[in-house]
Design an enzyme around this catalytic site. Structure first.
Site, short mmCIF file in Angstrom:
data_model
loop_
_atom_site.label_atom_id
_atom_site.label_comp_id
_atom_site.label_asym_id
_atom_site.label_seq_id
_atom_site.Cartn_x
_atom_site.Cartn_y
_atom_site.Cartn_z
N LYS A 96 0.84 -1.20 0.00
CA LYS A 96 0.00 0.00 0.00
C LYS A 96 0.88 1.26 0.00
O LYS A 96 0.67 2.17 -0.77
CB LYS A 96 -0.90 -0.03 1.23
CG LYS A 96 -1.78 1.17 1.39
CD LYS A 96 -2.68 0.97 2.59
CE LYS A 96 -3.38 2.25 2.99
NZ LYS A 96 -4.26 2.06 4.14
N LYS B 58 9.29 -0.06 11.66
CA LYS B 58 9.78 0.24 10.31
C LYS B 58 10.84 1.35 10.37
O LYS B 58 11.88 1.27 9.73
CB LYS B 58 8.61 0.70 9.41
CG LYS B 58 7.64 -0.41 9.01
CD LYS B 58 6.60 0.09 8.01
CE LYS B 58 5.62 -1.01 7.60
NZ LYS B 58 4.63 -0.61 6.60
N HIS C 141 -3.43 -32.77 19.89
CA HIS C 141 -2.25 -33.58 20.25
C HIS C 141 -1.08 -32.68 20.62
O HIS C 141 0.06 -33.13 20.63
CB HIS C 141 -1.90 -34.49 19.06
CG HIS C 141 -3.04 -35.38 18.68
ND1 HIS C 141 -3.18 -36.66 19.16
CD2 HIS C 141 -4.13 -35.15 17.91
CE1 HIS C 141 -4.29 -37.19 18.67
NE2 HIS C 141 -4.89 -36.29 17.92
N GLU D 119 10.91 -4.81 3.47
CA GLU D 119 10.94 -6.24 3.12
C GLU D 119 10.45 -6.47 1.70
O GLU D 119 11.05 -7.22 0.92
CB GLU D 119 10.04 -7.04 4.08
CG GLU D 119 10.53 -7.12 5.51
CD GLU D 119 9.98 -6.00 6.38
OE1 GLU D 119 9.69 -4.90 5.85
OE2 GLU D 119 9.84 -6.22 7.60
N GLU E 161 -3.40 -6.15 15.92
CA GLU E 161 -2.93 -4.86 15.41
C GLU E 161 -4.05 -3.82 15.53
O GLU E 161 -3.79 -2.63 15.72
CB GLU E 161 -2.49 -5.02 13.95
CG GLU E 161 -1.51 -3.95 13.50
CD GLU E 161 -0.85 -4.29 12.18
OE1 GLU E 161 0.18 -4.99 12.21
OE2 GLU E 161 -1.37 -3.88 11.14
N GLY F 236 -4.35 -2.15 5.79
CA GLY F 236 -3.67 -3.35 5.29
C GLY F 236 -4.32 -4.64 5.78
O GLY F 236 -4.60 -5.56 4.99
N ARG F 237 -4.59 -4.72 7.09
CA ARG F 237 -5.12 -5.97 7.66
C ARG F 237 -6.58 -6.21 7.31
O ARG F 237 -7.12 -7.27 7.58
CB ARG F 237 -4.92 -5.97 9.16
CG ARG F 237 -5.52 -4.77 9.88
CD ARG F 237 -4.98 -4.67 11.29
NE ARG F 237 -5.38 -3.44 11.98
CZ ARG F 237 -4.75 -2.29 11.89
NH1 ARG F 237 -3.70 -2.15 11.07
NH2 ARG F 237 -5.14 -1.24 12.58
C1 G6Q Z 1 -1.70 -3.59 8.39
C2 G6Q Z 1 -0.45 -2.94 8.69
C3 G6Q Z 1 0.78 -3.64 8.19
C4 G6Q Z 1 1.02 -3.45 6.69
C5 G6Q Z 1 2.41 -3.94 6.33
C6 G6Q Z 1 2.72 -3.80 4.87
O1 G6Q Z 1 -2.78 -3.14 8.67
O2 G6Q Z 1 -0.49 -1.63 8.29
O3 G6Q Z 1 0.77 -5.01 8.48
O4 G6Q Z 1 0.06 -4.12 5.94
O5 G6Q Z 1 3.35 -3.27 7.10
O6 G6Q Z 1 2.56 -2.48 4.47
P1 G6Q Z 1 2.53 -2.08 2.96
O7 G6Q Z 1 1.33 -2.69 2.33
O8 G6Q Z 1 2.50 -0.59 2.94
O9 G6Q Z 1 3.79 -2.63 2.34
#
Ligand code: G6Q
Length: 531
Positions: A211, A501, A386, A217, A355, A268-269
């Site tokens: 996003k 980050k 188990h 990463e 989160e 994002g989530r």
């Molecule tokens: C989710 C968070 C987080 C995010 C990641 C990736 O709600 O904001 O998990 O999705 O850090 O972020 P980008 O999509 O910006 O790479």
């Protein structure tokens, strides 16, 4: 008028609940768990029923949970969110200050969606995706040799990985067998290496999902894969696709074969039903089944707007969670799906819930008075039986459990052995665990005693399909959002993630200045300076 800003501690109904919690229903008492109770404490919902006889609740408790939901205007707030109210904010402090409109991504089936502008943007992206998938299918988009792309590598992390991965895994039974999907998330170079070792890059699409377009990463993994494409004599720009925010650093059509947008009003989530999940799911399931998935989510979003707690599964699940956590003192929730296909779903929920609701200040920036989000974890049954169920039955730590089960299996293949099929064995185990946790068992030998009163509920549906998966996803999203409203916190930002980050970037700058192995202490120092 939306009542916002009232914390549960200020609610009269919460005071009543606190009183009731001093003497909650004892599930171990003779004849408490009767067939009548099992029938009565069952909420029939869209796709999923919630069986909650094994919760320590009486009718009075459920009535009071309804009062609490009303006092906190939970359903009204959800409806306002779906219509585009600015919910992602902390009043009087700088904050993201955004709308929260993940529900708009699937509000595409009616003429009058809750938020027309966002639904319109969702439709535009879906049309783009439909065209792209059609072009792939018809061979209008292919590799330099004219061969079809048969593999997709989804590159992203956090919200740009967990949800799409969990959904893909859940729905593998319905995917096109000629198409393969891989995920790369961790910056650990072994993660990309193990995927690259398994694929024919010439037939691969690489979907880079971020996003912000700045996540370390994801950018590192994109670079690794682009260089592998170049090394194989392929043009990376012809293989890479992107999903990103408008005008993010990744919003660069020159670098990508196709680009899809997600908008700043989708966290994002909460993004699995946006292009973040839709491109990968569309590639593997096909467009028609992607729509079924979205339709399932949309149906649940609508069902979540019902005010009566006894007819609203997400609201009831949320309020039972508040009762268990804030009144009965249970600090962890185990989500235990009796479906192997849901093996990544608890990990997705862990992010979505922790989160969102792992917060200590309310929507006015004041310290919260009581507990907010619990610890969420889980694994599929029966495997977990188990492993860690020992603690669930006899440990000193009390965990509330959310079982998820299905009457039928996905693939229709099963075998009868000793009079029962494996699916029946699976469901029988689920029911047995639920009862054993609730009722317990006495024994002369203290080591064989089970105290019972270990609360649990069962979400039960017919079969895990694209539509039920969409519904389950939306059910939990609504549950999390309801709880956040109840605690009067902002469930939609993630400052804890942002800090990590920033600090990692700072340490990396120190590492790159020194060009070789930096002593750990120096690296820590760089982070300390930032804190
Ligand atoms: C989710 C968070 C987080 C995010 C990641 C990736 O709600 O904001 O998990 O999705 O850090 O972020 P980008 O999509 O910006 O790479």
């Amino acid at each position: 008028m939306i009542q916002e800003g009232k914390s549960i501690n200020e609610c009269e109904s919460f005071r009543v609940l606190a009183q009731l919690a001093k003497n909650p229903l004892d599930l171990t008492e003779h004849r408490v768990l009767t067939p009548e109770r099992v029938r009565q404490f069952c909420c029939k919902g869209e796709c999923f029923d919630l069986l909650y006889a094994c919760q320590r609740v009486s009718d009075e408790v459920v009535d009071t949970l309804q009062d609490l939901a009303d006092e906190c205007s939970l359903v009204e707030q959800l409806a306002a969110m779906q219509q585009g109210a600015v919910m992602n904010c902390i009043h009087n402090y700088p904050s993201e200050n955004r709308q929260v409109l993940h529900t708009a991504c699937r509000d595409i089936f009616v003429e009058k969606p809750a938020c027309e502008s966002a639904a319109k943007q969702a439709r535009v992206e879906l049309e783009k995706l439909k065209k792209f998938l059609g072009d792939l299918e018809q061979g209008r988009i292919c590799n330099a040799e004219g061969q079809a792309f048969d593999t997709l590598i989804h590159v992203g992390i956090g919200g740009s990985d967990l949800g799409p991965r969990a959904m893909y895994e859940a729905l593998r039974a319905y995917t096109d067998e000629t198409r393969k999907v891989f995920f790369v998330s961790n910056v650990d170079p072994d993660d990309s290496a193990q995927v690259l070792a398994q694929v024919d890059l010439s037939r691969c699409l690489v979907l880079v999902v971020s996003k912000s377009g700045t996540t370390l990463e994801t950018l590192a993994n994109e670079t690794v894969i682009r260089s592998a494409l170049s090394a194989a004599g392929l043009d990376p720009d012809r293989h890479c696709l992107s999903v990103t925010g408008e005008s993010s650093p990744m919003d660069n059509p020159q670098r990508y074969l196709r680009s899809f947008y997600m908008y700043d009003y989708i966290g994002g989530r909460y993004s699995s039903t946006s292009m973040v999940g839709a491109v990968t799911l569309g590639f593997s399931l096909g467009y028609a089944q992607l729509l079924e998935f979205l339709q399932g989510a949309n149906t649940m979003d609508r069902a979540a707007c019902e005010k009566n707690i006894r007819r609203n599964v997400p609201l009831l699940l949320a309020m039972l969670g508040v009762w268990n956590h804030n009144c009965l003192g249970m600090d962890t929730v185990a989500v235990l799906p009796y479906s192997q296909a849901l093996h990544r779903f608890p990990a997705h929920l862990q992010q979505c819930d922790m989160e969102s609701n792992g917060k200590s200040v309310d929507r006015n920036g004041a310290a919260v008075a009581g507990k907010t989000g619990p610890i969420v974890w889980g694994e599929p049954g029966t495997n977990g039986q188990h492993a860690f169920y020992q603690l669930l039955h006899q440990g000193t730590e009390k965990t509330s459990v959310e079982f998820i089960g299905f009457r039928k299996n996905q693939r229709g293949k099963d075998l009868s052995m000793q009079g029962t099929e494996s699916q029946q064995k699976l469901v029988a185990n689920l029911l047995a665990q639920s009862m054993a946790l609730a009722i317990g068992r006495d024994d002369e030998n203290p080591n064989k005693r089970f105290s019972g009163n270990r609360v649990n509920g069962i979400l039960m549906a017919d079969r895990l399909t694209p539509s039920t998966m969409g519904a389950l996803l939306a059910l939990y999203e609504a549950k999390i959002v309801f709880q956040g409203f109840c605690w009067n916190i902002n469930s939609f930002d993630q400052e804890g993630v942002q800090l990590g980050k920033i600090l990692a970037t700072e340490i990396l700058e120190v590492m790159s200045e020194k060009k070789k192995n930096v002593p750990l202490a120096d690296a820590f120092l760089a982070a300390v300076k930032m804190c």
